[in-house]
Design an enzyme around this catalytic site. Structure first.
Site, PDB file in Angstrom:
ATOM      1  NE  ARG A   1      41.655  63.507  86.280  1.00  0.00           N
ATOM      2  CZ  ARG A   1      41.879  62.626  85.298  1.00  0.00           C
ATOM      3  NH1 ARG A   1      43.018  62.620  84.618  1.00  0.00           N
ATOM      4  NH2 ARG A   1      40.951  61.757  84.952  1.00  0.00           N
TER       5      ARG A   1
ATOM      6  CB  SER B   1      36.068  63.153  90.412  1.00  0.00           C
ATOM      7  OG  SER B   1      35.382  62.232  89.615  1.00  0.00           O
TER       8      SER B   1
ATOM      9  CD  GLU C   1      39.968  65.219  89.459  1.00  0.00           C
ATOM     10  OE1 GLU C   1      39.959  64.041  89.860  1.00  0.00           O
ATOM     11  OE2 GLU C   1      39.493  65.581  88.368  1.00  0.00           O
TER      12      GLU C   1
HETATM   13  C1  LIG Z   1      30.284  67.217  85.572  1.00  0.00           C
HETATM   14  C2  LIG Z   1      31.778  67.273  85.521  1.00  0.00           C
HETATM   15  C3  LIG Z   1      32.494  66.191  85.034  1.00  0.00           C
HETATM   16  C4  LIG Z   1      33.895  66.215  84.981  1.00  0.00           C
HETATM   17  N1  LIG Z   1      34.564  65.133  84.472  1.00  0.00           N
HETATM   18  C5  LIG Z   1      35.917  65.155  84.407  1.00  0.00           C
HETATM   19  C6  LIG Z   1      36.635  64.050  83.857  1.00  0.00           C
HETATM   20  O1  LIG Z   1      36.078  63.053  83.432  1.00  0.00           O
HETATM   21  N2  LIG Z   1      37.983  64.135  83.820  1.00  0.00           N
HETATM   22  C7  LIG Z   1      38.661  65.232  84.282  1.00  0.00           C
HETATM   23  O2  LIG Z   1      39.899  65.257  84.192  1.00  0.00           O
HETATM   24  N3  LIG Z   1      37.995  66.300  84.790  1.00  0.00           N
HETATM   25  C8  LIG Z   1      36.658  66.288  84.864  1.00  0.00           C
HETATM   26  N4  LIG Z   1      35.977  67.360  85.403  1.00  0.00           N
HETATM   27  C9  LIG Z   1      36.710  68.522  85.912  1.00  0.00           C
HETATM   28  C10 LIG Z   1      36.907  69.652  84.864  1.00  0.00           C
HETATM   29  O3  LIG Z   1      36.016  69.514  83.826  1.00  0.00           O
HETATM   30  C11 LIG Z   1      38.323  69.641  84.329  1.00  0.00           C
HETATM   31  O4  LIG Z   1      39.250  69.739  85.387  1.00  0.00           O
HETATM   32  C12 LIG Z   1      38.546  70.797  83.339  1.00  0.00           C
HETATM   33  O5  LIG Z   1      39.742  70.566  82.682  1.00  0.00           O
HETATM   34  C13 LIG Z   1      38.571  72.139  84.035  1.00  0.00           C
HETATM   35  O6  LIG Z   1      38.717  73.158  83.058  1.00  0.00           O
HETATM   36  P1  LIG Z   1      38.263  74.643  83.389  1.00  0.00           P
HETATM   37  O7  LIG Z   1      38.562  75.477  82.204  1.00  0.00           O
HETATM   38  O8  LIG Z   1      36.877  74.661  83.877  1.00  0.00           O
HETATM   39  O9  LIG Z   1      39.304  74.995  84.563  1.00  0.00           O
HETATM   40  P2  LIG Z   1      38.993  75.906  85.842  1.00  0.00           P
HETATM   41  O10 LIG Z   1      38.131  75.137  86.766  1.00  0.00           O
HETATM   42  O11 LIG Z   1      38.540  77.253  85.446  1.00  0.00           O
HETATM   43  O12 LIG Z   1      40.456  76.020  86.459  1.00  0.00           O
HETATM   44  C14 LIG Z   1      41.102  74.873  86.991  1.00  0.00           C
HETATM   45  C15 LIG Z   1      42.576  75.229  87.267  1.00  0.00           C
HETATM   46  O13 LIG Z   1      43.229  75.453  86.026  1.00  0.00           O
HETATM   47  C16 LIG Z   1      43.925  76.689  86.067  1.00  0.00           C
HETATM   48  N5  LIG Z   1      43.896  77.253  84.718  1.00  0.00           N
HETATM   49  C17 LIG Z   1      42.823  77.460  83.924  1.00  0.00           C
HETATM   50  N6  LIG Z   1      43.200  77.996  82.744  1.00  0.00           N
HETATM   51  C18 LIG Z   1      44.545  78.161  82.811  1.00  0.00           C
HETATM   52  C19 LIG Z   1      45.522  78.674  81.921  1.00  0.00           C
HETATM   53  N7  LIG Z   1      45.207  79.162  80.713  1.00  0.00           N
HETATM   54  N8  LIG Z   1      46.832  78.683  82.330  1.00  0.00           N
HETATM   55  C20 LIG Z   1      47.199  78.214  83.540  1.00  0.00           C
HETATM   56  N9  LIG Z   1      46.293  77.707  84.424  1.00  0.00           N
HETATM   57  C21 LIG Z   1      44.992  77.679  84.060  1.00  0.00           C
HETATM   58  C22 LIG Z   1      43.140  77.556  87.041  1.00  0.00           C
HETATM   59  O14 LIG Z   1      43.958  78.586  87.595  1.00  0.00           O
HETATM   60  C23 LIG Z   1      42.737  76.514  88.090  1.00  0.00           C
HETATM   61  O15 LIG Z   1      43.789  76.336  89.016  1.00  0.00           O
HETATM   62  C24 LIG Z   1      34.578  67.355  85.445  1.00  0.00           C
HETATM   63  C25 LIG Z   1      33.861  68.465  85.939  1.00  0.00           C
HETATM   64  C26 LIG Z   1      32.465  68.426  85.972  1.00  0.00           C
HETATM   65  C27 LIG Z   1      31.715  69.616  86.484  1.00  0.00           C
END
Ligand SMILES: Cc1cc2nc3c(=O)[nH]c(=O)nc-3n(C[C@H](O)[C@H](O)[C@H](O)COP(=O)(O)OP(=O)(O)OC[C@H]3O[C@@H](n4cnc5c(N)ncnc54)[C@H](O)[C@@H]3O)c2cc1C
Length: 314
Positions: A177, A228, A303
């Site tokens: 992560r 998580s 996380e």
């Molecule tokens: C129900 C649920 C289940 C989940 N299960 C998992 C799982 O199994 N495994 C897992 O790893 N995660 C899981 N997650 C967490 C989440 O889905 C991941 O972390 C996902 O990758 C987040 O993507 P996002 O676009 O929503 O990022 P955001 O939440 O919008 O941003 C997260 C971070 O990424 C940065 N970021 C976003 N885009 C860019 C970019 N283009 N360039 C630079 N930085 C950027 C943002 O600034 C921020 O710091 C889960 C979440 C939920 C709600």
């Protein structure tokens, strides 16, 4: 409105051809459904808009933050004093052999749909993880012992000198992560992944199976949460421990702070039961960390990323 913002918006329109939005409720852009108003908000729909938005914010010293789907974020009750840039720059293309080039605002779901249609195997483990490709690479998202960084060949980023540069996998220093982007805060624009040839039906079945496994372990998609909350810790000299096991060990599922609670289905999911504030969530997390440390001597690390309303000037 802050007069500086009016002047900034003028420049913003000149550079991007589009206006900013003002006083936008961040709860609408987070799966936690928490967060006050951002002073300024912009949804970028092309790489050019994303790059120009970042450049003009930096040249005006406006604090700014890029978000993807908001599935791993906790916004502040006080919103954000600056500009939130939502990355909605989407698109996936074949780029020779079994490689694909993906714009970072593409949802993981859409990228996986493309892979299944093109019979490209490898990414089945991502099925059911919400969010964009940018957010997933930033935090090296994964499941079932695999993570997205292992498939990355190279990426185009906008660095702190406002230059578009291509970097390869080694530069990302992927860990559990974790990626170098958490330190550099460079913005990912486009990513190249390498997959392998497979059979469309088997790939599709693998994805569907993983979604089913997840549905049985996690709260339903209608529950407001950010996945998580804590990383699984590696105590020195020991194997990785599931944070949920430690949290179950302290009876976390009975704990609450205001309207923030621990899910009864999964002890590592903190949920918003209705009108939870970011303060409620942060207090609950603090309480959980203390009890786990007192009981097991292990310090849990978050996380989920908390974005305070006041960020240092860029
Ligand atoms: C129900 C649920 C289940 C989940 N299960 C998992 C799982 O199994 N495994 C897992 O790893 N995660 C899981 N997650 C967490 C989440 O889905 C991941 O972390 C996902 O990758 C987040 O993507 P996002 O676009 O929503 O990022 P955001 O939440 O919008 O941003 C997260 C971070 O990424 C940065 N970021 C976003 N885009 C860019 C970019 N283009 N360039 C630079 N930085 C950027 C943002 O600034 C921020 O710091 C889960 C979440 C939920 C709600």
């Amino acid at each position: 409105m802050n007069p500086d913002y009016q002047n900034f918006n003028k420049q913003f329109i000149e550079r991007t051809g589009r206006s900013l939005s003002f006083a936008v409720q961040l709860a609408d852009f987070s799966s936690f459904k928490i967060g006050g108003k951002a002073d300024l908000f912009f949804e970028a729909t092309s790489i050019n808009e994303l790059v120009e938005a970042l450049r003009v914010a930096r040249s005006n010293s406006i604090p700014h933050y890029v978000v993807g789907g908001g599935f791993n974020l906790l916004f502040d009750d006080l919103g954000f004093r600056g500009l939130i840039i939502k990355n909605s720059v989407e698109g996936v293309d074949m780029s020779g052999g079994d490689r694909i080039t993906v714009k970072t605002g593409t949802s993981l779901k859409d990228m996986l749909g493309f892979c299944a249609r093109k019979s490209l195997a490898g990414f089945e483990f991502l099925a059911g993880i919400p969010g964009t490709v940018g957010g997933a690479v930033y935090g090296n998202a994964g499941a079932f012992g695999e993570s997205i960084g292992s498939y990355l060949i190279e990426a185009m980023i906008l660095n702190k000198n406002e230059k578009k540069v291509r970097i390869n996998r080694e530069k990302f220093q992927f860990g559990y992560r974790d990626s170098i982007l958490k330190k550099t805060r460079d913005t990912l624009l486009e990513v190249v992944f390498e997959l392998r040839q497979g059979q469309a039906k088997i790939i599709q079945a693998g994805m569907e199976n993983n979604i089913r496994v997840r549905e049985n372990k996690h709260p339903p998609a209608t529950v407001a949460c950010a996945g998580s909350y804590f990383k699984n810790p590696f105590p020195p000299g020991e194997k990785k421990v599931a944070a949920a096991v430690l949290l179950d060990g302290i009876g976390a599922k009975r704990l609450k702070c205001g309207k923030a609670a621990v899910s009864e289905i999964h002890a590592n999911f903190l949920i918003n039961e209705g009108k939870a504030s970011s303060k409620d969530v942060l207090q609950l997390a603090k309480k959980l960390k203390k009890q786990v440390k007192d009981r097991f001597g292990i310090i849990l690390q978050e996380e989920v990323i908390y974005l305070p309303a006041e960020s240092p000037k860029p």
